[in-house]
Structures are given as C-alpha cells and as structure tokens.
Design a protein around this motif. Sequence first.
Motif, PDB file in Angstrom:
ATOM      1  N   PRO A 181       4.148  -9.592  -0.765  1.00 58.99           N
ATOM      2  CA  PRO A 181       3.025  -9.363  -1.675  1.00 58.99           C
ATOM      3  C   PRO A 181       1.835  -8.737  -0.950  1.00 58.99           C
ATOM      4  CG  PRO A 181       3.980 -11.522  -2.053  1.00 58.99           C
ATOM      5  CD  PRO A 181       4.622 -10.983  -0.812  1.00 58.99           C
ATOM      6  N   GLY A 182       1.234  -7.725  -1.594  1.00 59.65           N
ATOM      7  CA  GLY A 182       0.072  -7.055  -1.024  1.00 59.65           C
ATOM      8  C   GLY A 182       0.399  -5.891  -0.116  1.00 59.65           C
ATOM      9  N   TYR A 183       1.657  -5.755   0.268  1.00 60.38           N
ATOM     10  CA  TYR A 183       2.069  -4.676   1.168  1.00 60.38           C
ATOM     11  C   TYR A 183       2.616  -3.491   0.379  1.00 60.38           C
ATOM     12  CZ  TYR A 183       1.618  -7.116   5.655  1.00 60.38           C
ATOM     13  OH  TYR A 183       1.122  -7.743   6.779  1.00 60.38           O
ATOM     14  N   PHE A 184       2.529  -2.310   0.978  1.00 60.15           N
ATOM     15  CA  PHE A 184       3.141  -1.140   0.371  1.00 60.15           C
ATOM     16  C   PHE A 184       4.649  -1.320   0.279  1.00 60.15           C
ATOM     17  CE2 PHE A 184      -0.803   1.144   1.681  1.00 60.15           C
ATOM     18  CZ  PHE A 184      -1.114   1.706   0.450  1.00 60.15           C
ATOM     19  N   GLY A 185       5.245  -0.647  -0.719  1.00 61.27           N
ATOM     20  CA  GLY A 185       6.647  -0.864  -1.058  1.00 61.27           C
ATOM     21  C   GLY A 185       7.622  -0.610   0.062  1.00 61.27           C
ATOM     22  N   VAL A 186       7.335   0.340   0.953  1.00 57.90           N
ATOM     23  CA  VAL A 186       8.286   0.682   2.008  1.00 57.90           C
ATOM     24  C   VAL A 186       8.597  -0.500   2.912  1.00 57.90           C
ATOM     25  CG1 VAL A 186       6.512   1.474   3.648  1.00 57.90           C
ATOM     26  CG2 VAL A 186       8.839   2.439   3.745  1.00 57.90           C
ATOM     27  N   VAL A 233       6.614 -14.587  -7.704  1.00 59.14           N
ATOM     28  CA  VAL A 233       5.353 -13.895  -7.448  1.00 59.14           C
ATOM     29  C   VAL A 233       5.351 -12.598  -8.253  1.00 59.14           C
ATOM     30  CG1 VAL A 233       6.283 -12.743  -5.377  1.00 59.14           C
ATOM     31  CG2 VAL A 233       3.803 -12.927  -5.697  1.00 59.14           C
ATOM     32  N   GLU A 234       4.257 -12.382  -8.991  1.00 55.16           N
ATOM     33  CA  GLU A 234       4.078 -11.126  -9.721  1.00 55.16           C
ATOM     34  C   GLU A 234       3.094 -10.280  -8.931  1.00 55.16           C
ATOM     35  OE1 GLU A 234       3.431  -9.481 -14.263  1.00 55.16           O
ATOM     36  OE2 GLU A 234       3.972 -11.558 -13.849  1.00 55.16           O
ATOM     37  N   MET A 235       3.464  -9.023  -8.674  1.00 55.47           N
ATOM     38  CA  MET A 235       2.666  -8.227  -7.748  1.00 55.47           C
ATOM     39  C   MET A 235       2.785  -6.731  -8.045  1.00 55.47           C
ATOM     40  SD  MET A 235       5.097  -8.421  -4.363  1.00 55.47           S
ATOM     41  CE  MET A 235       5.712  -6.790  -3.884  1.00 55.47           C
ATOM     42  N   VAL A 236       1.761  -5.998  -7.608  1.00 50.36           N
ATOM     43  CA  VAL A 236       1.809  -4.547  -7.678  1.00 50.36           C
ATOM     44  C   VAL A 236       2.774  -4.056  -6.610  1.00 50.36           C
ATOM     45  CG1 VAL A 236       0.499  -2.411  -7.420  1.00 50.36           C
ATOM     46  CG2 VAL A 236      -0.542  -4.391  -8.553  1.00 50.36           C
ATOM     47  N   HIS A 237       3.681  -3.194  -7.032  1.00 52.26           N
ATOM     48  CA  HIS A 237       4.675  -2.594  -6.153  1.00 52.26           C
ATOM     49  C   HIS A 237       4.347  -1.107  -6.115  1.00 52.26           C
ATOM     50  CE1 HIS A 237       8.472  -2.068  -4.156  1.00 52.26           C
ATOM     51  NE2 HIS A 237       9.011  -1.372  -5.147  1.00 52.26           N
ATOM     52  N   GLN A 238       3.943  -0.593  -4.940  1.00 51.12           N
ATOM     53  CA  GLN A 238       3.414   0.769  -4.869  1.00 51.12           C
ATOM     54  C   GLN A 238       3.924   1.495  -3.631  1.00 51.12           C
ATOM     55  OE1 GLN A 238      -0.908   3.098  -4.879  1.00 51.12           O
ATOM     56  NE2 GLN A 238      -0.796   1.042  -4.069  1.00 51.12           N
ATOM     57  N   CYS A 239       4.334   2.743  -3.819  1.00 55.18           N
ATOM     58  CA  CYS A 239       4.701   3.593  -2.696  1.00 55.18           C
ATOM     59  C   CYS A 239       3.446   3.960  -1.906  1.00 55.18           C
ATOM     60  CB  CYS A 239       5.392   4.855  -3.199  1.00 55.18           C
ATOM     61  SG  CYS A 239       5.828   6.036  -1.911  1.00 55.18           S
ATOM     62  N   ASP A 246       0.680  14.042  16.300  1.00 52.18           N
ATOM     63  CA  ASP A 246       1.859  13.502  16.970  1.00 52.18           C
ATOM     64  C   ASP A 246       1.774  11.977  16.935  1.00 52.18           C
ATOM     65  OD1 ASP A 246       4.146  13.144  18.428  1.00 52.18           O
ATOM     66  OD2 ASP A 246       3.222  13.609  20.369  1.00 52.18           O
ATOM     67  N   PHE A 247       2.464  11.345  15.972  1.00 51.72           N
ATOM     68  CA  PHE A 247       2.334   9.909  15.753  1.00 51.72           C
ATOM     69  C   PHE A 247       3.082   9.109  16.805  1.00 51.72           C
ATOM     70  CE2 PHE A 247       1.411  11.729  11.638  1.00 51.72           C
ATOM     71  CZ  PHE A 247       0.392  10.922  11.155  1.00 51.72           C
ATOM     72  N   THR A 248       2.377   8.149  17.404  1.00 58.54           N
ATOM     73  CA  THR A 248       2.985   7.200  18.332  1.00 58.54           C
ATOM     74  C   THR A 248       2.523   5.794  17.947  1.00 58.54           C
ATOM     75  OG1 THR A 248       1.161   7.224  19.943  1.00 58.54           O
ATOM     76  CG2 THR A 248       2.848   8.941  20.175  1.00 58.54           C
ATOM     77  N   TYR A 249       3.098   4.770  18.590  1.00 57.44           N
ATOM     78  CA  TYR A 249       2.641   3.405  18.340  1.00 57.44           C
ATOM     79  C   TYR A 249       1.196   3.223  18.785  1.00 57.44           C
ATOM     80  CZ  TYR A 249       7.498   2.025  17.470  1.00 57.44           C
ATOM     81  OH  TYR A 249       8.769   1.911  16.956  1.00 57.44           O
ATOM     82  N   GLU A 250       0.779   3.979  19.809  1.00 56.65           N
ATOM     83  CA  GLU A 250      -0.541   3.778  20.403  1.00 56.65           C
ATOM     84  C   GLU A 250      -1.662   4.454  19.626  1.00 56.65           C
ATOM     85  OE1 GLU A 250       2.570   2.744  22.902  1.00 56.65           O
ATOM     86  OE2 GLU A 250       2.200   4.797  22.150  1.00 56.65           O
ATOM     87  N   ASN A 251      -1.383   5.590  18.954  1.00 55.53           N
ATOM     88  CA  ASN A 251      -2.472   6.338  18.313  1.00 55.53           C
ATOM     89  C   ASN A 251      -2.444   6.260  16.788  1.00 55.53           C
ATOM     90  OD1 ASN A 251      -0.459   8.048  17.442  1.00 55.53           O
ATOM     91  ND2 ASN A 251      -1.096   9.804  18.682  1.00 55.53           N
ATOM     92  N   SER A 252      -1.665   5.324  16.238  1.00 58.77           N
ATOM     93  CA  SER A 252      -1.541   5.231  14.780  1.00 58.77           C
ATOM     94  C   SER A 252      -1.246   3.803  14.378  1.00 58.77           C
ATOM     95  CB  SER A 252      -0.430   6.170  14.287  1.00 58.77           C
ATOM     96  OG  SER A 252       0.821   5.787  14.833  1.00 58.77           O
ATOM     97  N   ARG A 253      -1.371   3.543  13.087  1.00 56.14           N
ATOM     98  CA  ARG A 253      -1.025   2.224  12.544  1.00 56.14           C
ATOM     99  C   ARG A 253      -0.030   2.392  11.411  1.00 56.14           C
ATOM    100  NH1 ARG A 253      -3.061   1.742   7.586  1.00 56.14           N
ATOM    101  NH2 ARG A 253      -5.023   2.775   7.024  1.00 56.14           N
ATOM    102  N   PRO A 254       0.781   1.359  11.125  1.00 56.80           N
ATOM    103  CA  PRO A 254       1.734   1.453  10.009  1.00 56.80           C
ATOM    104  C   PRO A 254       1.037   1.371   8.656  1.00 56.80           C
ATOM    105  CG  PRO A 254       2.369  -0.251  11.601  1.00 56.80           C
ATOM    106  CD  PRO A 254       0.956   0.126  11.896  1.00 56.80           C
ATOM    107  N   ASN A 255       1.720   1.840   7.622  1.00 56.33           N
ATOM    108  CA  ASN A 255       1.271   1.609   6.243  1.00 56.33           C
ATOM    109  C   ASN A 255       1.658   0.189   5.863  1.00 56.33           C
ATOM    110  OD1 ASN A 255       2.609   4.843   5.642  1.00 56.33           O
ATOM    111  ND2 ASN A 255       0.445   4.371   5.880  1.00 56.33           N
ATOM    112  N   TRP A 256       0.779  -0.745   6.068  1.00 58.04           N
ATOM    113  CA  TRP A 256       1.082  -2.132   5.746  1.00 58.04           C
ATOM    114  C   TRP A 256       0.426  -2.518   4.419  1.00 58.04           C
ATOM    115  CZ3 TRP A 256       0.406  -4.101  11.474  1.00 58.04           C
ATOM    116  CH2 TRP A 256       1.644  -4.013  12.120  1.00 58.04           C
ATOM    117  N   ARG A 257      -0.812  -2.996   4.487  1.00 54.66           N
ATOM    118  CA  ARG A 257      -1.455  -3.530   3.283  1.00 54.66           C
ATOM    119  C   ARG A 257      -1.996  -2.426   2.373  1.00 54.66           C
ATOM    120  NH1 ARG A 257      -2.404  -8.525   2.149  1.00 54.66           N
ATOM    121  NH2 ARG A 257      -1.782 -10.178   3.604  1.00 54.66           N
TER     122      ARG A 257
END
Length: 401
Positions: free
Chosen positions: A226-231, A122-128, A275-286
């Motif tokens: 593929p499609g997800y941020f590099g982290v 798979v060829e993909m954009v790899h981005q921080c 104040d980041f928690t699981y309930e009030n935030s989302r991960p950097n995914w796509r």
Amino acid sequence: MQKPLDRRTLLKLMGAVGAAAVFRPGLAQAQTPTADQVVAGKDPRLLVLSSRPVVLETPLELLGRLPTPKEFLFVRSNVDYPGGNTTAPLPVQNWQVRLEGLVQTPLTLSLEELKSLPQVEVEMVHQCSGNGRSFFQPRPSGNPWQHGGMGQVRWKGVPLKLLLERAGVRPEARYVTGVAAVEGDMRPFEKSVPLADVLETAVLAVEMNGEPVPAIHGGPVRLVLPGYFGVNNVKWLVAVRLEEKESTNPFQAPSYRIPFRASQTLPIQPGSTYDFTYENSRPNWRQNVKSVVLAPASGAQVRGFVRVEGLAWNDGLAPLAAVEVSWDGGRTWRQAELEKPASPYAYWRFRAVLALPRGEHTLLVRATDELGRSQPLNGNIYWNPRGYEWNGVDRVKVTVV
C-alpha cells in the motif's frame, strides 16, 4: 478551422493505418487490436498502448467507479506470463511461495496454505509510476500514459509480517525483494523495497475485489505494498527474499529510477540523458501527492455553474489537508469539498462549484497533504528521461456559455 483530433480518435486512425498495412506492403504497422482482444475479459474501451508486453490504459470516463472493476483496471506488464492474458484466474496447480534469504528458517508455502492463514484486506490506489508521462515536455521515452495508468483495488491476503514472524528475520536484513515466476521466455523480474517501511503493511494477496487475483493482474499470488507505485507490487509471486542490499535485477537498477543526490530529487535539463546507478538515483517507491479532474471533461462547454469533481490521493502516510481549484492561473484558489475514504491508501473524492464569467477558462487543481506535500504548478520541474512520477497540477480547459 478544423478541430484538433482527440486522443481516442488519433488511436483509432493509427489502427486504421495499421489495417491498411495488411493490404499495402508500403505500410508496415499491423492493425491495432482492441483491449478485449489483447486481454480476455477487458473492456474494449481501454486504450492499447502495447500488445506485448501488455499495456492498457483506462479512459478518464471509466476511472470514477470504485473499486475499479477488473474489466476497467489498467495493465502495465514488464513481462507476459504464458497464458496469463485474461481476467480469469491463472489455471495453475501446485503454486508455491518461498520465504528465503536473511531469515532464520526458510519457508515454502502452497497457495492452499496461504489461503488458510489469517487474512487482511486493504483498499488502495494502484498506479503505474509512469502515469502522466505524456504531460512532461519534451515527452520522455516509454508508454504515453495520460491519466489512466491507475485504479483503486481491494486486495485480500496474508500479512507479510505474520510469515516473517514464523521464519524469523536476521538482524542484517534491510530489504524485501519480491521475485516473479519465470516461465517460457519471461525475463527474470525482481523488485526491492525497504523492510522497515513495509513490514506493517505488506500483503501476499490472493484475492482482488472479492475474487481470485486475475491472471493479468499477477494471480494467483501478488505482493501488495500500500502506498507504493504498482511496479513494486510484484506479480506472479514465487519468492520473498530478505536482503542486506537492493536486488541487482535490471528492473531495480537501472530501470525505474529518478535522478537523486544529497537526499533530494535532482532536477535535470529536460531532454537530457542520464546514466542511472544505485549511487546517483533512487527507486520509484512511494506515490506522491496527486489529483485528477473527472468532470468537466477538458474542452467541455458548460452552462451556468461549473461543477468540478475528481479524485485525489497520496501514499497514505498522512491525510490530505486540502484540494484547491484555481481559474486564474494560480493567483486565486478555492477549497473543494473533500470526502475522506475509509482506507488511508484510497482516493479522496473532491467537489467544487464555481461561478465563472462566460468565456474560456483553464481550471487548475492541486492536492496538499498534512505533511505539506503538494503538486507543483509546473510539473516539468521534475522532468526525468523516463517520465516517472508526474504530479503537476491537473489542468482542464472549459468554456462557459
């Protein structure tokens, strides 16, 4: 009037100040090393944002060669693997990867076994996820990325789906968690992503651009999404764990998250804390929809027609519909010519030719995909304390003479 310093000159002067510190006790900063001194095999033109953990940015003028050669590819490490600061393969033996957690039959596979299984590419954009952080105002905390926390890479490895078919997935499994090796003083590193979203695309990569995955880029085995941020593409992979909930590792939360509420990104006051928690935030995914102008360079003087070229991309869920260029602050837009890539996760090249009157102009470029997702004129509307996911329109100043 004195011309403002460009970023490369500023970084060189910072290095000169550091060199003076070696001889002058009043200056504390050590001399800034070059990229090839930090990571063996890297091009010295890469910008050193941090020596430990290693963070290297690719200059804009090196982003156009695809796939991105390993010597040009940016580096964002949250932890440093001992002896891993090289573009050569990691000199290890007996590397193993475990499939564990909510599976019917846990598996342990050696590197040799992974290489012997059916492979996909798979060829993909790899981005921080922090790429573009410097464009937020006020500037958030974190490495001062501009455009160069990205590249395009060709990965090869074993589909995760194939391994999970062998292990069996228990019905309560909701997340895939990649687990990095812990050696020396490395901090434990884990990242979780939705199983249903990555089941068909995730790869345990053993090659990058046709050779073993370089040590600095996570070899010998890296989880590739593929499609997800590099982290989320976990380096030095030693385990894939299926779970009912996201990992409790601090790199899952509170790190690498965006304010989020009621199923939408939550705008907050620029400069404020959160104040980041699981309930009030989302991960950097796509990854989001984005474009970058490669030419002309900002500040360039142009004679005759202005030829605009660059790269655009999204997370691969839908094709791009258009890349547009404006020269009047967004009142008028002209569509650029698009070159569709073979992979839905790769860059689209764009080109446009403009006939502009003499004088100074600020070019705006925005990409839009077939889902209607686009780049905002004001990228600062999504300001967040850690400066993640910048995707405002790209801006380039030129003078037509």
